[in-house]
Design a protein around this motif. Sequence first.
Motif, PDB file in Angstrom:
ATOM      1  N   GLU A 121     -13.864  -9.758   4.441  1.00 29.90           N
ATOM      2  CA  GLU A 121     -13.258  -8.667   5.215  1.00 29.90           C
ATOM      3  C   GLU A 121     -11.737  -8.705   5.107  1.00 29.90           C
ATOM      4  O   GLU A 121     -11.090  -7.668   4.936  1.00 29.90           O
ATOM      5  N   GLU A 122     -11.159  -9.903   5.192  1.00 29.43           N
ATOM      6  CA  GLU A 122      -9.709 -10.024   5.082  1.00 29.43           C
ATOM      7  C   GLU A 122      -9.216  -9.603   3.700  1.00 29.43           C
ATOM      8  O   GLU A 122      -8.183  -8.934   3.573  1.00 29.43           O
ATOM      9  N   VAL A 123      -9.957  -9.977   2.657  1.00 26.78           N
ATOM     10  CA  VAL A 123      -9.588  -9.587   1.294  1.00 26.78           C
ATOM     11  C   VAL A 123      -9.639  -8.063   1.155  1.00 26.78           C
ATOM     12  O   VAL A 123      -8.716  -7.439   0.610  1.00 26.78           O
ATOM     13  N   LEU A 124     -10.699  -7.464   1.687  1.00 22.94           N
ATOM     14  CA  LEU A 124     -10.844  -6.004   1.619  1.00 22.94           C
ATOM     15  C   LEU A 124      -9.734  -5.304   2.389  1.00 22.94           C
ATOM     16  O   LEU A 124      -9.125  -4.346   1.890  1.00 22.94           O
ATOM     17  N   LEU A 125      -9.407  -5.808   3.583  1.00 21.48           N
ATOM     18  CA  LEU A 125      -8.338  -5.196   4.380  1.00 21.48           C
ATOM     19  C   LEU A 125      -6.980  -5.360   3.683  1.00 21.48           C
ATOM     20  O   LEU A 125      -6.141  -4.446   3.731  1.00 21.48           O
ATOM     21  N   THR A 126      -6.770  -6.480   3.020  1.00 20.27           N
ATOM     22  CA  THR A 126      -5.521  -6.687   2.284  1.00 20.27           C
ATOM     23  C   THR A 126      -5.409  -5.696   1.129  1.00 20.27           C
ATOM     24  O   THR A 126      -4.340  -5.121   0.882  1.00 20.27           O
ATOM     25  N   GLU A 127      -6.499  -5.465   0.428  1.00 19.50           N
ATOM     26  CA  GLU A 127      -6.492  -4.495  -0.680  1.00 19.50           C
ATOM     27  C   GLU A 127      -6.204  -3.088  -0.161  1.00 19.50           C
ATOM     28  O   GLU A 127      -5.419  -2.340  -0.770  1.00 19.50           O
ATOM     29  N   ILE A 128      -6.825  -2.721   0.956  1.00 15.11           N
ATOM     30  CA  ILE A 128      -6.594  -1.388   1.540  1.00 15.11           C
ATOM     31  C   ILE A 128      -5.137  -1.251   1.955  1.00 15.11           C
ATOM     32  O   ILE A 128      -4.497  -0.229   1.697  1.00 15.11           O
ATOM     33  N   ARG A 129      -4.585  -2.288   2.574  1.00 13.36           N
ATOM     34  CA  ARG A 129      -3.181  -2.255   2.984  1.00 13.36           C
ATOM     35  C   ARG A 129      -2.265  -2.064   1.782  1.00 13.36           C
ATOM     36  O   ARG A 129      -1.334  -1.257   1.807  1.00 13.36           O
TER      37      ARG A 129
END
Length: 135
Positions: A121-129
Motif C-alpha cells: 500500500e505504501e509503495v502504491l501510494l508513493t507511486e500515486i504521489r
Amino acid sequence: MGFFKEFKEFAMRGSVVDLAVGVVIGGAFGKIVTSLVNDIIMPPIGFITGGVDFSNLKYVMTAADEAAGVAEVAINYGTFVNVVIQFIIVAFCIFLVIKGLNSLKKKEEAAPAAPPAPSKEEVLLTEIRDILRNK
C-alpha cells in the motif's frame, strides 16, 4: 510405552543436556579451585603468618581421650576460612563470566535493525504521489 517415550524426550531436551554438562564442568572447576586455595594460596599466607596451617586451626572444646574412648569435639574455623576463600574465587569467576556474557548481549542489542520494507500500500501510494507531482 508412552511413559518411556515422554521421559526420553524430556531427557534429550537441550536444556537438560546443557545442565548435565554444566554440573560436570562445575564439579571439575570446584576441584581446581580447592587445589588452588589449599596448595597455592594458603601456603604463602601461612608462611606470612609464621607457618600457620589454616586447615589445622581449630578451637578444641573437649580434648580426645583414647583411653576413655572420647572423641575430640572442636570447631574447625581454619577449614571454614579455606572454604570462604574458595567461595570468593568461584563467585569472582562466575561474575567475570556473567559480565562477559552481558557485554556480548549489549553489543548484539546495539546493532541497529534494518528498517522494514514498505508495504504494498505504501509503495502504491508513493507511486500515486509521484505521478500527481509530475502533472
